[in-house]
Design a protein around this motif. Structure first.
Motif, PDB file in Angstrom:
ATOM      1  N   UNK A 116      15.199 -57.944  15.922  1.00 39.50           N
ATOM      2  CA  UNK A 116      14.718 -58.977  15.005  1.00 39.50           C
ATOM      3  C   UNK A 116      15.889 -59.753  14.406  1.00 39.50           C
ATOM      4  N   UNK A 117      16.903 -60.024  15.246  1.00 40.86           N
ATOM      5  CA  UNK A 117      18.020 -60.869  14.821  1.00 40.86           C
ATOM      6  C   UNK A 117      19.090 -60.153  14.027  1.00 40.86           C
ATOM      7  N   UNK A 118      18.857 -58.872  13.690  1.00 38.41           N
ATOM      8  CA  UNK A 118      19.843 -58.125  12.906  1.00 38.41           C
ATOM      9  C   UNK A 118      20.634 -57.207  13.830  1.00 38.41           C
ATOM     10  N   UNK A 119      21.974 -57.222  13.662  1.00 33.14           N
ATOM     11  CA  UNK A 119      22.830 -56.381  14.503  1.00 33.14           C
ATOM     12  C   UNK A 119      23.218 -55.114  13.748  1.00 33.14           C
ATOM     13  N   UNK A 120      23.035 -53.979  14.424  1.00 33.92           N
ATOM     14  CA  UNK A 120      23.373 -52.688  13.819  1.00 33.92           C
ATOM     15  C   UNK A 120      24.252 -51.900  14.786  1.00 33.92           C
ATOM     16  N   UNK A 121      25.368 -51.371  14.270  1.00 34.28           N
ATOM     17  CA  UNK A 121      26.212 -50.514  15.107  1.00 34.28           C
ATOM     18  C   UNK A 121      25.602 -49.121  15.160  1.00 34.28           C
ATOM     19  N   UNK A 122      25.354 -48.633  16.376  1.00 31.63           N
ATOM     20  CA  UNK A 122      24.669 -47.346  16.531  1.00 31.63           C
ATOM     21  C   UNK A 122      25.645 -46.177  16.619  1.00 31.63           C
ATOM     22  N   UNK A 123      26.849 -46.432  17.105  1.00 32.43           N
ATOM     23  CA  UNK A 123      27.833 -45.367  17.291  1.00 32.43           C
ATOM     24  C   UNK A 123      28.855 -45.387  16.163  1.00 32.43           C
ATOM     25  N   UNK A 124      29.489 -44.259  15.950  1.00 29.70           N
ATOM     26  CA  UNK A 124      30.608 -44.161  15.013  1.00 29.70           C
ATOM     27  C   UNK A 124      31.883 -43.978  15.830  1.00 29.70           C
ATOM     28  N   UNK A 125      32.901 -44.796  15.538  1.00 26.85           N
ATOM     29  CA  UNK A 125      34.163 -44.673  16.272  1.00 26.85           C
ATOM     30  C   UNK A 125      34.809 -43.329  15.983  1.00 26.85           C
ATOM     31  N   UNK A 126      35.325 -42.703  17.017  1.00 28.84           N
ATOM     32  CA  UNK A 126      36.155 -41.513  16.820  1.00 28.84           C
ATOM     33  C   UNK A 126      37.600 -41.983  16.813  1.00 28.84           C
ATOM     34  N   UNK A 150      43.980 -48.561  17.351  1.00 24.55           N
ATOM     35  CA  UNK A 150      43.561 -48.116  18.681  1.00 24.55           C
ATOM     36  C   UNK A 150      43.783 -46.619  18.900  1.00 24.55           C
ATOM     37  N   UNK A 151      44.291 -45.922  17.885  1.00 21.98           N
ATOM     38  CA  UNK A 151      44.477 -44.465  18.032  1.00 21.98           C
ATOM     39  C   UNK A 151      43.125 -43.786  17.899  1.00 21.98           C
ATOM     40  N   UNK A 152      42.722 -43.062  18.923  1.00 22.33           N
ATOM     41  CA  UNK A 152      41.423 -42.404  18.854  1.00 22.33           C
ATOM     42  C   UNK A 152      41.587 -40.907  18.643  1.00 22.33           C
ATOM     43  N   UNK A 153      40.594 -40.311  18.014  1.00 20.68           N
ATOM     44  CA  UNK A 153      40.659 -38.899  17.651  1.00 20.68           C
ATOM     45  C   UNK A 153      39.829 -38.036  18.598  1.00 20.68           C
ATOM     46  N   UNK A 154      39.097 -38.666  19.478  1.00 19.10           N
ATOM     47  CA  UNK A 154      38.309 -37.914  20.450  1.00 19.10           C
ATOM     48  C   UNK A 154      38.239 -38.719  21.731  1.00 19.10           C
ATOM     49  N   UNK A 155      38.436 -38.061  22.873  1.00 20.17           N
ATOM     50  CA  UNK A 155      38.352 -38.743  24.168  1.00 20.17           C
ATOM     51  C   UNK A 155      38.048 -37.713  25.240  1.00 20.17           C
TER      52      UNK A 155
END
Ligand code: MN
Length: 427
Positions: A116-126, A150-155
């Motif tokens: 309905x035109x609204x953007x929601x982020x579904x994931x949380x960045x690690x 760009x440093x990630x804590x999970x991969x």
């Protein structure tokens, strides 16, 4: 459920090769993006290995979360078996309709829902900056431009096991799902992404438009986008229409594929798994991994607790003091050839084992002798800011060293997709 899918991946304006990869497997009702990392094209190997492993596991009927765990092992084993691939890893964000629509997620690629035109982020960045935002040490605005964002804590591929976020979704007709690598979200603000998603109806065109916008904003990284439109959330189930996967946006044919409405006969493949339509409800929050057990209440428990209160207090204080002591410091070590930051005491203290704080981008092999000794000896730091500063110095040293050597570029790609439009039936 019927979907229409468009996808595109692009090397961007700066990087010599494209280490992102994407997967659209219509028969399995499976889409995924992966953003690989590791020197000398190892990132390409990591992302392609992970997506192929997920596809193969899903084809055997494995649930999405387990398929991603399996992919972690595949990348880890490959990295361990080849010196050129040591330390490689990859993010993955995947969506499937099998066993109920759901996302599986590790790393800092993202899934968004436009409803309905609204953007929601579904994931949380690690990612490191996401942790700092959660701890209140950075604002989201600061995180967006942080030099270490760009440093990630999970991969996948860094350790023998990985924790996968599972996010169940209830999709309804008109929903638009976006899966993308950080090459999109580090170049464009969510508001700008939403504007493009609202403006262009065809999934293939909107995928290309997002890549064009990220390139126009600088294209600092590889960019990968998959758009999935829910055309019909009722029966007949499972039409998936992948539209295009391209390495260069200018390579896409101008006109969108014909939108021939599939017939019911088209939609039911021999042996297709006919699932019931998912009721139209809103998106549920992610499954929380560290969900607390329900609080126990009751008079009996209360009375016992009261009688034992002095002992409990003494024991509690001792445990708290030990815990404080065990987790006072940070130290560095190496996993799979990569420098890793830990919180705790090397080897653990009275059952309080060290916890991995984050994996850096620094390879032990790239370090000078003195720095390498610090890693080997688990050099310890009194605070998070001190260890962050030390890691920053290592990163700068490695960047300086590598920028003086010439690097060869590679345009080899491993694509898991047919380039031509097809119409296939999913679950
Ligand atoms: Mn990236």
């Amino acid at each position: 459920m019927r979907f229409e899918i468009g996808s595109a991946t692009d090397v961007g304006q700066v990087r010599p090769g494209n280490e992102d990869d994407l997967l659209v497997d219509d028969a399995l009702g499976l889409i995924a993006v992966a953003d690989g990392m590791g020197g000398h094209q190892a990132g390409e190997v990591a992302s392609a290995t992970a997506l192929e492993a997920i596809r193969a596991a899903a084809a055997r009927g494995t649930a999405l979360t387990e398929a991603i765990e399996y992919a972690n092992s595949a990348v880890f084993d490959k990295a361990a078996g080849d010196p050129d691939l040591r330390g490689m890893g990859t993010t993955v964000t995947a969506f499937t309709t099998r066993n109920g629509a759901q996302l599986g997620h590790v790393g800092d690629s993202r899934a968004y829902l436009l409803r309905a035109g609204e953007l929601e982020q579904l994931t949380t960045d690690h990612s490191l900056v996401e942790e700092l935002v959660r701890e209140g040490r950075l604002t989201p605005e600061e995180a967006a431009v942080h030099p270490r964002r760009s440093v990630i804590t999970r991969a996948l591929g860094i350790e023998p096991t990985v924790q996968v976020d599972r996010i169940p979704l209830d999709l309804v007709t008109g929903d638009r799902l976006l899966l993308c690598s950080d090459g999109l979200t580090s170049m464009l603000r969510d508001d700008d992404i939403a504007k493009v998603l609202r403006r262009i109806p065809e999934p293939a065109r909107v995928a290309r438009a997002l890549i064009d916008a990220a390139n126009a904003a600088g294209g600092d990284d590889n960019i990968t986008v998959i758009i999935l439109d829910v055309v019909d959330d009722e029966l007949p189930p499972g039409i998936v229409t992948p539209v295009a996967a391209v390495d260069h946006p200018e390579g896409i044919p101008e006109e969108a594929p014909p939108e021939a409405a599939p017939t019911v006969a088209d939609s039911i493949a021999p042996g297709a798994d006919i699932t019931q339509a998912v009721p139209a409800v809103s998106v549920r929050p992610p499954d929380v991994e560290d969900e607390r057990p329900p609080r126990r209440t009751g008079r009996t428990l209360g009375r016992i607790a009261l009688a034992a209160l002095p002992i409990i207090v003494v024991i509690g204080l001792a445990v708290a003091a030990t815990r404080w002591y065990a987790y006072r410091d940070y130290y560095i070590g190496a996993v799979n050839g990569r420098v890793v930051v830990y919180n705790g005491t090397p080897g653990g203290l009275l059952g309080f084992n060290p916890e991995r704080t984050y994996v850096t981008s620094v390879h032990v092999d790239d370090l000078s002798g003195a720095d390498r000794n610090d890693v080997r000896d688990n050099r310890t730091f009194a605070s998070r800011s001190e260890v962050d500063a030390f890691v920053g110095r290592l990163e700068d040293a490695v960047a300086t060293a590598t920028s003086t050597t010439t690097s060869t570029s590679s345009t080899s790609t491993t694509t898991l997709l047919p380039g031509a439009p097809t119409t296939i039936v999913g679950p």
